[in-house]
Design a protein around this motif. Structure first.
Motif, PDB file in Angstrom:
ATOM      1  N   LEU A 220      -4.735  -9.971   4.480  1.00 40.67           N
ATOM      2  CA  LEU A 220      -3.990  -9.433   5.420  1.00 40.67           C
ATOM      3  C   LEU A 220      -2.973  -8.432   4.755  1.00 40.67           C
ATOM      4  N   SER A 221      -2.699  -8.440   3.601  1.00 38.63           N
ATOM      5  CA  SER A 221      -1.752  -7.497   2.999  1.00 38.63           C
ATOM      6  C   SER A 221      -2.358  -6.389   2.911  1.00 38.63           C
ATOM      7  N   THR A 222      -3.541  -6.006   2.923  1.00 38.83           N
ATOM      8  CA  THR A 222      -4.113  -5.021   2.653  1.00 38.83           C
ATOM      9  C   THR A 222      -4.750  -3.906   3.963  1.00 38.83           C
ATOM     10  N   ARG A 223      -4.894  -4.904   5.263  1.00 38.58           N
ATOM     11  CA  ARG A 223      -5.317  -4.102   6.431  1.00 38.58           C
ATOM     12  C   ARG A 223      -5.114  -4.592   7.676  1.00 38.58           C
ATOM     13  N   ALA A 224      -5.200  -3.864   8.706  1.00 40.26           N
ATOM     14  CA  ALA A 224      -5.124  -4.382   9.923  1.00 40.26           C
ATOM     15  C   ALA A 224      -6.364  -4.602  10.427  1.00 40.26           C
ATOM     16  N   TYR A 225      -6.358  -5.355  11.724  1.00 38.14           N
ATOM     17  CA  TYR A 225      -7.670  -6.015  12.151  1.00 38.14           C
ATOM     18  C   TYR A 225      -7.752  -5.612  13.753  1.00 38.14           C
TER      19      TYR A 225
END
Length: 279
Positions: free
Chosen positions: A205-210
């Motif tokens: 969750l720290s590296t990308r959006a969904y």
């Protein structure tokens, strides 16, 4: 209430502790619906939590005539404490494992809070045939959140463990439900999770959006935000641009809406499920 307690084993060998609750008699005031209109409810707790967090909401869901399944996520509670995989994909596989091992009639309704809600909508995106509807509490696809692991680490490190008593744990954590998730030992009350495992659970969750995954969700969805919670209004607004979305803001509730205001949350859930059944 008729409750069966057991363990399901995932493909990577992780054990998932669960409770399968059946209503003994529906609420006479509930709107009459057929069994096909009442899919099983699978409840997913948040990070560092446990399935007992749903105890305040459980009786009213059962009174509505639902079959309700609660479980401890991998790395939490009575489930495997140090699983080999803490990715988002592994959490989705856990949901499908429970559906399969319990032979749940599909599609099911997934109700998840925080990280559990995130798992719920990823499951709906990856396996649309398994999910009838979604109820997301303080959960959405926004990101990336590069400061999240450090923030979670600071929060976990602030816990004065072991807690000397149940009451001191409840006072510090804000709810008795959180304290009920602790393990009592001779020297006090301890968390039933490992710090590194919790950090691994939020690493992606720290590296990308969904948002791409959210765009693939087609089922009816209720998005719930606590008026004092951590979910941003802008995230809910963007989520609501998708078709078949209901939203609710629960007053006098923080991030733990299900603990702060279980009756108000139930009212929103009940209204959503009734509306979904008529559309």
């Amino acid at each position: 209430m008729d409750t069966h307690t057991g363990n399901a084993t995932t493909p990577d060998g992780t054990r998932l502790a669960y409770r399968d609750h059946h209503a003994t008699a529906p609420d006479p005031d509930a709107e009459p619906t057929s069994d096909s209109q009442r899919p099983p409810l699978l409840l997913l707790h948040g990070l560092a939590g446990h399935m007992g967090e749903w105890d305040d909401l459980l009786p009213v869901l059962l009174a509505d005539g639902h079959r309700v399944i609660t479980y401890d996520a991998r790395g939490h509670g009575a489930s495997t404490r140090r699983p080999p995989d803490m990715t988002r994909a592994s959490a989705v596989r856990d949901v499908t494992t429970l559906i399969e091992e319990l032979s749940l009639p599909t599609p099911v309704t997934l109700l998840g809070q925080s990280l559990g809600g995130h798992t719920a909508f990823l499951t709906a995106a990856a396996h649309p045939h398994l999910v009838d509807s979604l109820i997301l509490i303080e959960a959405g696809p926004a990101g990336p959140s590069p400061d999240l692991p450090a923030g979670i680490a600071a929060w976990l490190d602030s816990w004065p463990t072991p807690f000397t008593s149940f009451s001191s744990a409840a006072a510090f954590l804000g709810h008795e439900a959180w304290a009920r998730g602790l393990e009592e030992r001779e020297d006090g009350h301890h968390p039933r999770w490992d710090r590194d495992t919790m950090l691994a659970a939020v690493a992606e969750l720290s590296t990308r959006a969904y948002w791409p995954e959210w765009a693939r969700v087609a089922c009816p969805t209720l998005v719930v935000r606590g008026a004092r919670g951590t979910m941003r209004e802008a995230e809910m607004t963007r989520m609501a641009r998708r078709a078949r979305i209901w939203t609710a803001v629960i007053e006098d509730a923080g991030h733990d809406v299900h603990l702060d205001q279980p009756r108000r949350l139930h009212a929103a859930v009940r209204a959503f499920l009734a509306a979904r059944n008529t559309t």
